[in-house]
Design a protein around this motif. Structure first.
Motif, PDB file in Angstrom:
ATOM      1  N   GLN A  85      28.586  67.385  28.840  1.00 30.28           N
ATOM      2  CA  GLN A  85      29.009  66.191  29.568  1.00 30.28           C
ATOM      3  C   GLN A  85      30.452  65.896  29.227  1.00 30.28           C
ATOM      4  N   ALA A  86      31.265  65.765  30.258  1.00 29.40           N
ATOM      5  CA  ALA A  86      32.683  65.462  30.088  1.00 29.40           C
ATOM      6  C   ALA A  86      32.876  63.964  29.884  1.00 29.40           C
ATOM      7  N   SER A  87      33.943  63.601  29.220  1.00 29.55           N
ATOM      8  CA  SER A  87      34.257  62.187  29.048  1.00 29.55           C
ATOM      9  C   SER A  87      35.047  61.641  30.239  1.00 29.55           C
ATOM     10  N   ALA A  88      35.648  62.549  31.020  1.00 26.69           N
ATOM     11  CA  ALA A  88      36.408  62.158  32.209  1.00 26.69           C
ATOM     12  C   ALA A  88      35.726  62.762  33.440  1.00 26.69           C
ATOM     13  N   ASP A  89      36.278  62.466  34.623  1.00 31.27           N
ATOM     14  CA  ASP A  89      35.694  62.989  35.857  1.00 31.27           C
ATOM     15  C   ASP A  89      35.796  64.505  35.960  1.00 31.27           C
ATOM     16  N   GLN A  90      36.826  65.085  35.368  1.00 30.34           N
ATOM     17  CA  GLN A  90      37.036  66.529  35.431  1.00 30.34           C
ATOM     18  C   GLN A  90      36.740  67.169  34.081  1.00 30.34           C
ATOM     19  N   PHE A  91      36.244  68.404  34.105  1.00 28.75           N
ATOM     20  CA  PHE A  91      36.040  69.157  32.866  1.00 28.75           C
ATOM     21  C   PHE A  91      37.394  69.617  32.342  1.00 28.75           C
ATOM     22  N   PRO A  92      37.544  69.661  31.024  1.00 31.22           N
ATOM     23  CA  PRO A  92      38.755  70.284  30.488  1.00 31.22           C
ATOM     24  C   PRO A  92      38.835  71.740  30.969  1.00 31.22           C
ATOM     25  N   VAL A  93      40.048  72.235  31.150  1.00 30.07           N
ATOM     26  CA  VAL A  93      40.251  73.587  31.676  1.00 30.07           C
ATOM     27  C   VAL A  93      39.526  74.625  30.823  1.00 30.07           C
ATOM     28  N   ALA A  94      39.628  74.515  29.499  1.00 28.48           N
ATOM     29  CA  ALA A  94      38.983  75.496  28.621  1.00 28.48           C
ATOM     30  C   ALA A  94      37.462  75.490  28.806  1.00 28.48           C
ATOM     31  N   VAL A  95      36.872  74.320  28.998  1.00 28.18           N
ATOM     32  CA  VAL A  95      35.428  74.213  29.207  1.00 28.18           C
ATOM     33  C   VAL A  95      35.051  74.824  30.554  1.00 28.18           C
ATOM     34  N   ALA A  96      35.786  74.487  31.603  1.00 29.89           N
ATOM     35  CA  ALA A  96      35.495  75.032  32.927  1.00 29.89           C
ATOM     36  C   ALA A  96      35.582  76.554  32.921  1.00 29.89           C
ATOM     37  N   ASN A  97      36.607  77.089  32.268  1.00 30.16           N
ATOM     38  CA  ASN A  97      36.748  78.543  32.181  1.00 30.16           C
ATOM     39  C   ASN A  97      35.609  79.164  31.379  1.00 30.16           C
ATOM     40  N   ARG A  98      35.196  78.505  30.305  1.00 30.16           N
ATOM     41  CA  ARG A  98      34.090  79.043  29.503  1.00 30.16           C
ATOM     42  C   ARG A  98      32.790  79.058  30.304  1.00 30.16           C
ATOM     43  N   LEU A  99      32.546  78.021  31.102  1.00 33.66           N
ATOM     44  CA  LEU A  99      31.347  77.979  31.937  1.00 33.66           C
ATOM     45  C   LEU A  99      31.364  79.103  32.981  1.00 33.66           C
ATOM     46  N   LEU A 100      32.529  79.366  33.558  1.00 35.34           N
ATOM     47  CA  LEU A 100      32.644  80.463  34.522  1.00 35.34           C
ATOM     48  C   LEU A 100      32.399  81.811  33.843  1.00 35.34           C
ATOM     49  N   TRP A 111      26.419  77.996  36.442  1.00 39.70           N
ATOM     50  CA  TRP A 111      26.807  76.631  36.113  1.00 39.70           C
ATOM     51  C   TRP A 111      27.298  75.894  37.348  1.00 39.70           C
ATOM     52  N   VAL A 112      26.923  74.617  37.457  1.00 39.86           N
ATOM     53  CA  VAL A 112      27.426  73.734  38.503  1.00 39.86           C
ATOM     54  C   VAL A 112      27.866  72.429  37.866  1.00 39.86           C
ATOM     55  N   LYS A 113      28.729  71.712  38.563  1.00 35.82           N
ATOM     56  CA  LYS A 113      29.188  70.408  38.099  1.00 35.82           C
ATOM     57  C   LYS A 113      28.417  69.334  38.853  1.00 35.82           C
ATOM     58  N   GLN A 114      27.690  68.499  38.137  1.00 34.94           N
ATOM     59  CA  GLN A 114      26.934  67.387  38.707  1.00 34.94           C
ATOM     60  C   GLN A 114      27.529  66.119  38.113  1.00 34.94           C
ATOM     61  N   ASP A 115      28.440  65.483  38.855  1.00 31.99           N
ATOM     62  CA  ASP A 115      29.217  64.355  38.342  1.00 31.99           C
ATOM     63  C   ASP A 115      29.998  64.813  37.112  1.00 31.99           C
ATOM     64  N   LYS A 116      29.709  64.266  35.937  1.00 34.34           N
ATOM     65  CA  LYS A 116      30.420  64.646  34.715  1.00 34.34           C
ATOM     66  C   LYS A 116      29.644  65.655  33.877  1.00 34.34           C
ATOM     67  N   VAL A 117      28.534  66.161  34.400  1.00 36.93           N
ATOM     68  CA  VAL A 117      27.643  67.027  33.625  1.00 36.93           C
ATOM     69  C   VAL A 117      27.670  68.448  34.156  1.00 36.93           C
ATOM     70  N   ALA A 118      27.770  69.404  33.241  1.00 41.13           N
ATOM     71  CA  ALA A 118      27.616  70.816  33.588  1.00 41.13           C
ATOM     72  C   ALA A 118      26.132  71.144  33.503  1.00 41.13           C
TER      73      ALA A 118
END
Length: 157
Positions: A85-100, A111-118
């Protein structure tokens, strides 16, 4: 030419349709979960909510959605498990890249983004057997719990 047009029309419908929510739980899922011996609750959307004990005294939340999504002749059910769960509306770049990167290695799901939750989501045939549903639940819970531990070192889910 006809096949290309059909695909374009299916894609347009799939990408513009509003998400659907089941008001009533799909009783077939309940029968599968009972057969597997999984305790569950039914949430306000009619989805099946389970909490699994994981290694290291951790737990993991998993949802089996009652709603069945359709694409052409395919009928698909989703199994969701949160991992971050992100603290902001967008995931940090490093987190988004790690999920990919993790999605590339996953045998089932992504992985999908559901609001602030991966959410790790596994999609199975809507009429999948108990065994296939069990595999999907296990894939979702293990993958999401491992990512949660890696990214947060906590056990929120």
């Amino acid at each position: 030419m006809e096949r290309t047009l059909r695909f374009a029309l299916l894609l347009a419908v799939a990408t513009t349709a509003a998400p659907s929510f089941a008001a009533e739980p799909d009783k077939a899922i309940g029968r599968h979960l009972d057969k597997l011996g999984y305790p569950y609750e039914i949430d306000e959307d009619g989805d099946y909510r389970m909490v699994f004990d994981m290694e290291g005294e951790r737990t993991q939340l998993v949802y089996v959605r009652s709603v069945v999504e359709e694409f052409g002749s395919q009928h698909v059910r989703e199994i969701w498990s949160p991992g971050y769960q992100a603290s902001a509306d967008q995931f940090p770049v490093a987190v988004a890249n790690r999920l990919l990167e993790d999605a590339q290695d996953a045998k089932m799901g992504g992985w999908v983004k559901q609001d602030k939750v991966a959410m790790f989501v596994v999609k199975v045939d809507a009429d999948a057997s108990s065994e296939a549903l069990d595999d999907a639940i296990e894939a979702a819970s293990r993958t999401a719990d491992a990512m949660e531990l890696e990214l947060t070192k906590q056990d929120e889910y």
